[in-house]
Write a protein that holds these residues in place. Sequence first.
Motif, short mmCIF file in Angstrom:
data_model
loop_
_atom_site.label_atom_id
_atom_site.label_comp_id
_atom_site.label_asym_id
_atom_site.label_seq_id
_atom_site.Cartn_x
_atom_site.Cartn_y
_atom_site.Cartn_z
N PHE A 342 0.88 -1.18 0.00
CA PHE A 342 0.00 0.00 0.00
C PHE A 342 0.91 1.22 0.00
O PHE A 342 1.81 1.33 0.84
CB PHE A 342 -0.88 0.02 1.25
CG PHE A 342 -2.14 -0.78 1.12
CD1 PHE A 342 -3.38 -0.19 1.28
CD2 PHE A 342 -2.10 -2.14 0.84
CE1 PHE A 342 -4.56 -0.93 1.18
CE2 PHE A 342 -3.25 -2.89 0.74
CZ PHE A 342 -4.49 -2.29 0.91
N ASP A 343 0.68 2.13 -0.95
CA ASP A 343 1.55 3.30 -1.07
C ASP A 343 0.72 4.57 -1.04
O ASP A 343 -0.01 4.89 -1.98
CB ASP A 343 2.34 3.21 -2.38
CG ASP A 343 3.37 4.33 -2.52
OD1 ASP A 343 3.80 4.87 -1.49
OD2 ASP A 343 3.72 4.66 -3.66
N VAL A 345 -2.07 5.50 0.47
CA VAL A 345 -3.48 5.25 0.16
C VAL A 345 -4.38 6.07 1.08
O VAL A 345 -4.23 6.03 2.30
CB VAL A 345 -3.81 3.74 0.30
CG1 VAL A 345 -5.32 3.52 0.19
CG2 VAL A 345 -3.06 2.94 -0.75
N SER A 360 0.63 3.61 4.19
CA SER A 360 1.66 2.91 3.41
C SER A 360 2.25 1.77 4.25
O SER A 360 2.56 1.96 5.42
CB SER A 360 2.80 3.87 3.02
OG SER A 360 2.32 4.92 2.20
N ILE A 382 -9.00 -1.64 4.54
CA ILE A 382 -7.78 -2.12 3.87
C ILE A 382 -8.07 -3.40 3.11
O ILE A 382 -7.65 -3.58 1.95
CB ILE A 382 -6.66 -2.33 4.91
CG1 ILE A 382 -6.14 -0.98 5.40
CG2 ILE A 382 -5.52 -3.17 4.34
CD1 ILE A 382 -5.09 -1.08 6.48
N LEU A 386 -7.98 -4.10 -0.99
CA LEU A 386 -7.11 -5.15 -1.54
C LEU A 386 -7.91 -6.09 -2.43
O LEU A 386 -7.41 -6.57 -3.46
CB LEU A 386 -6.45 -5.92 -0.40
CG LEU A 386 -5.50 -7.06 -0.82
CD1 LEU A 386 -4.34 -6.51 -1.63
CD2 LEU A 386 -4.98 -7.78 0.42
N LEU A 392 -9.91 2.63 -5.56
CA LEU A 392 -9.01 3.57 -4.87
C LEU A 392 -9.31 5.01 -5.26
O LEU A 392 -9.72 5.30 -6.39
CB LEU A 392 -7.56 3.26 -5.24
CG LEU A 392 -6.91 2.05 -4.55
CD1 LEU A 392 -5.59 1.74 -5.24
CD2 LEU A 392 -6.67 2.37 -3.09
N THR A 396 -1.73 3.95 -4.38
CA THR A 396 -1.75 2.70 -5.14
C THR A 396 -1.69 1.50 -4.19
O THR A 396 -1.14 1.58 -3.09
CB THR A 396 -0.55 2.62 -6.11
OG1 THR A 396 0.66 2.71 -5.35
CG2 THR A 396 -0.60 3.73 -7.14
N VAL A 397 -2.28 0.41 -4.66
CA VAL A 397 -2.17 -0.88 -3.99
C VAL A 397 -1.61 -1.86 -5.01
O VAL A 397 -2.11 -1.93 -6.14
CB VAL A 397 -3.53 -1.38 -3.47
CG1 VAL A 397 -3.40 -2.78 -2.87
CG2 VAL A 397 -4.11 -0.42 -2.45
N ASP A 403 0.02 -2.95 -10.04
CA ASP A 403 -1.11 -2.15 -9.54
C ASP A 403 -2.39 -2.97 -9.69
O ASP A 403 -2.67 -3.52 -10.75
CB ASP A 403 -1.22 -0.85 -10.35
CG ASP A 403 -2.16 0.15 -9.70
OD1 ASP A 403 -3.27 -0.25 -9.28
OD2 ASP A 403 -1.79 1.34 -9.61
#
Length: 593
Positions: A342-343, A345, A360, A382, A386, A392, A396-397, A403
């Motif tokens: 997770f970045d 998010v 993240s 979360i 996913l 989103l 990014t996930v 991605d």
Amino acid sequence: MGDKNGKIQLILRFSKGTRGCFIIILLASLASTLLNSLIPRIFGFTIDRVLVEDGIPYLKEHIWLISLEVIGIALVNGIMIYLYRSQTAKAGETFAKNMRDILFAHVQRLPMKWHDGVQTGDIIQRCTADVETIRNFVVTQVLEVFRTVFLLVVSLAMMLTMNMKLTVVALAFTPVVVLYSGIFYHLIAKNYTAADEAEGDLSTVVQENATGVRVVRAFGRERFEIDQFDEKNEIFARLWIRLGTLSGLYWAVGDLITGLQVLVIVTLGAIEAVHGSITAGEFIAFASYNTTLVWPVRSLGRILSEMSKTGVSFDRVNYILDSAEEEMGEGGVIPEHTEIAFDHVSFGYEENQSVLEDVSFHIKEGTTCGILGGTGSGKTTIVHLLDRLYELEKGTVQIGGVDIRDIPRSWIRSHVGMVLQEPFLFSRTIRDNIAAANPDATMNEIREAARIACVDDAIMAFPDGYDTIVGERGVTLSGGQRQRVAIARMLIAKAPIMIFDDSLSAVDADTDVRIRRALRSKMKEATVILISHRITTLMEANQILVLNHGVIEECGTHQQLIRHGGIYQKIYEIQLNQDDRRLLSEGGDSDAE
């Protein structure tokens, strides 16, 4: 799709496999109309040319031939009516089945965000009552239009050949009927929309009460639920009474107009017959055709009224079909690994209501990540992101460095196994519920999954074992048993990514330990996310995330977080003290015994 052309296109789509039936129906209706139109002519001919003093001698002596002709027409007409009715039933049920299949399949592919905004009872209403309204109109009323047109054309043709002046008088009432029908069309459409929506609200109350009956009884909410139902029922009844009143007024005015029309034609026809402008037989035949003309015109008004209801139902069905489906897709990039990232998010279910804020973290392939947090901290969100249940908004996930927006949903759903805190079980056998994730699973595989979930013994204790029907929403089983059956269902799918969303909350601590040990031995290569309020459930994870109001406050192993002295350490001490007190209490009871 909401315009007229869209509705016609939908009718053609729903009528797949029924077009042959409709052709037979139309031909049978035309034949029946033509045959019925012969009867008044035969009676008129008999009165004018046979029964009079200078009538045809042969027919006078063989009057039975005319009776035989009428009987023959009646027999053939009976065959046509049989074809009309039987094919109408076949076409109607096939049409409704196609519509229900298409609607149900579409609902299955709609995103979670759509389901969040629509009541379950309303979905049921749209897929049942509204479908029936459309079916009834298309198969009954639309066909009635064709039959009415046939009757009008044939009746008018016969009437014009007998007396043009009376025919013009008869037709003069038609614009009046059409005009008042148009007025009622708008009134009924407006009220039917409100009534249909009220029925959806009523269905929702019943559905929620039936599924939550244990909560209702546990908290003594029977009186509250009865009052709520009574309120919705009162609104529903009031709206349908108003519809019935409008309908009664419509038919009363219609009866008045058609009665006046018949009275005028009979009076003028009698005058014409007295003056010799029309024979007695023609007068009787004309009156018969006029009666035949009155009811088709009247039915056109009724069809307009039914059309208003059907238009509302079409709009309600279109609301479902116009909603964009999730793009499952077979194209896209397939990850080769199962590490999760997770970045930055951020996400919220509603505008300006953030649930996750700049989250993240990274989970290595084959490791276990624990997530701890209070109610509303974003733990389940979360998981939803996913699994691509929601799209989103920011950040990014990634799965395996890809991605998730580039990964087909079908791949994600088949490779991410999930067990929720409140698992849903179908009203089927325990065997069917476990095998739902893998219909081809053998009985040995089903029992192995159940053993890992520590529920095999409990299942075998039932008289019917794995063939036990769990009842609606799994009410036959306890909360812990439902969770363990759901775990077995997830395990049998053999997904490389496994998510346990507080799915051990309803089992005791000892069972929790046994399940986790069994899971560790069977899913060494799986990437696992454990969400729990119990630190004992999370403490062996490779890393633990501590969420607080949508933000990751702490991250590390159990030992690191204990040394850190933050939220995790405080929760650990509270739970440790509670466990100590429980053990002391159990020891005291034991000594007393």
